[in-house]
Design a protein around this motif. Structure first.
Motif, PDB file in Angstrom:
ATOM      1  N   THR A   6       1.756   9.547 -16.536  1.00 42.24           N
ATOM      2  CA  THR A   6       0.338   9.548 -16.170  1.00 42.24           C
ATOM      3  C   THR A   6       0.157   9.024 -14.755  1.00 42.24           C
ATOM      4  O   THR A   6      -0.676   9.537 -13.994  1.00 42.24           O
ATOM      5  N   THR A   7       0.920   8.017 -14.388  1.00 42.93           N
ATOM      6  CA  THR A   7       0.855   7.487 -13.019  1.00 42.93           C
ATOM      7  C   THR A   7       1.269   8.557 -12.015  1.00 42.93           C
ATOM      8  O   THR A   7       0.614   8.735 -10.981  1.00 42.93           O
TER       9      THR A   7
ATOM     10  N   GLU B 268      -4.089   0.211  -8.743  1.00 37.69           N
ATOM     11  CA  GLU B 268      -5.047  -0.739  -9.312  1.00 37.69           C
ATOM     12  C   GLU B 268      -5.419  -0.378 -10.747  1.00 37.69           C
ATOM     13  O   GLU B 268      -5.570  -1.255 -11.598  1.00 37.69           O
ATOM     14  N   MET B 269      -5.572   0.925 -11.000  1.00 35.97           N
ATOM     15  CA  MET B 269      -5.992   1.367 -12.337  1.00 35.97           C
ATOM     16  C   MET B 269      -4.945   1.060 -13.407  1.00 35.97           C
ATOM     17  O   MET B 269      -5.296   0.699 -14.525  1.00 35.97           O
ATOM     18  N   PHE B 270      -3.665   1.232 -13.077  1.00 35.23           N
ATOM     19  CA  PHE B 270      -2.615   1.139 -14.090  1.00 35.23           C
ATOM     20  C   PHE B 270      -1.819  -0.161 -14.050  1.00 35.23           C
ATOM     21  O   PHE B 270      -0.922  -0.344 -14.866  1.00 35.23           O
ATOM     22  N   ARG B 271      -2.136  -1.059 -13.130  1.00 35.84           N
ATOM     23  CA  ARG B 271      -1.372  -2.308 -13.037  1.00 35.84           C
ATOM     24  C   ARG B 271      -1.410  -3.095 -14.345  1.00 35.84           C
ATOM     25  O   ARG B 271      -0.379  -3.561 -14.837  1.00 35.84           O
TER      26      ARG B 271
ATOM     27  N   ILE C 200       6.370  -3.691 -18.236  1.00 35.96           N
ATOM     28  CA  ILE C 200       7.139  -2.927 -17.249  1.00 35.96           C
ATOM     29  C   ILE C 200       6.988  -3.614 -15.896  1.00 35.96           C
ATOM     30  O   ILE C 200       5.896  -4.006 -15.501  1.00 35.96           O
ATOM     31  N   SER C 201       8.098  -3.748 -15.195  1.00 33.12           N
ATOM     32  CA  SER C 201       8.128  -4.451 -13.919  1.00 33.12           C
ATOM     33  C   SER C 201       7.202  -3.813 -12.880  1.00 33.12           C
ATOM     34  O   SER C 201       7.021  -2.589 -12.843  1.00 33.12           O
ATOM     35  N   LYS C 202       6.674  -4.644 -12.009  1.00 37.86           N
ATOM     36  CA  LYS C 202       5.851  -4.148 -10.896  1.00 37.86           C
ATOM     37  C   LYS C 202       6.682  -3.293  -9.940  1.00 37.86           C
ATOM     38  O   LYS C 202       6.147  -2.457  -9.221  1.00 37.86           O
TER      39      LYS C 202
ATOM     40  N   LEU D  88       4.519   4.857  -7.586  1.00 39.87           N
ATOM     41  CA  LEU D  88       3.462   5.151  -6.614  1.00 39.87           C
ATOM     42  C   LEU D  88       4.045   5.781  -5.351  1.00 39.87           C
ATOM     43  O   LEU D  88       3.468   6.709  -4.778  1.00 39.87           O
ATOM     44  N   GLU D  89       5.180   5.286  -4.931  1.00 37.45           N
ATOM     45  CA  GLU D  89       5.844   5.854  -3.748  1.00 37.45           C
ATOM     46  C   GLU D  89       6.337   7.270  -4.026  1.00 37.45           C
ATOM     47  O   GLU D  89       6.125   8.179  -3.223  1.00 37.45           O
TER      48      GLU D  89
END
Length: 195
Positions: free
Chosen positions: A87-88, A111-114, A122-124, A131-132
């Motif tokens: 989804t991300t 911001e939405m999925f953090r 799940i790790s940042k 995102l990248e």
């Protein structure tokens, strides 16, 4: 400024003109002359204008909360790590298409999925990588995005002309999706705390 110091033989008029119109120098070698006779603000005016318009559109979409509403609906069915990462990826690409800006395409989905990443432990780092892979990199394959407009202007070809050769932009989201489906390199937040 460096031209005034290191190339005073050209003179102020020539240097300022090359700033606006680009540098012109004849070497006698046609291919070298093509490389040297480019640049200047006027040569990039179309690209600069389009980028300004793209950022204006993305700001309007961001301030009217259009993208956030769409992504909020998409995030409502996420309950596994694979669904969340897929989804991300899709959200980044969709946001890139709607806003035409890679910055918006990483900020809003990030911001939405953090909190969902935190909820599934799940790790940042995984969120950042996703995102990248899907937000930043894909901007060069969307013809109306600021990155593609810039690349087309610099290369002198359309986005569709260089698209088959943009392996990195095409493969990064695919590899991120494979990681999501297989669970490979999907680090847990509590594993980071132990390190």
């Amino acid at each position: 400024m460096k031209a005034f110091i290191f190339q005073p033989s050209f003179g102020a008029g020539v240097i300022l003109n090359s700033f606006m119109e680009g540098f012109v120098y004849q070497t006698g070698v046609e291919d070298v002359d093509k490389l040297l006779q480019r640049g200047g603000i006027s040569g990039m005016f179309t690209v600069i204008t389009l980028v300004i318009l793209v950022f204006s559109l993305s700001e309007i979409l961001q301030r009217t909360v259009v993208i956030s509403v769409i992504l909020g609906k998409m995030g409502s069915f996420v309950d596994t790590q694979a669904k969340l990462i897929l989804t991300t990826i899709f959200s980044c690409f969709l946001t890139n298409m709607l806003s035409a800006s890679q910055y918006v395409a990483i900020m809003i989905p990030g911001e939405m999925f953090r909190s969902a990443y935190e909820g599934l432990n799940i790790s940042k780092r995984v969120l950042s990588r996703t995102l990248e892979d899907a937000g930043t990199i894909t901007t060069f394959v969307i013809p109306w995005s600021s990155g593609a407009i810039f690349a087309s202007g610099v290369l002198g070809v359309s986005t569709l002309a260089y698209l088959p050769y943009a392996f990195f932009a095409l493969l990064s989201p695919l590899i991120a999706a494979i990681y999501a489906l297989t669970g490979f390199a999907i680090f847990k937040e509590d594993e980071e705390d132990e390190e």
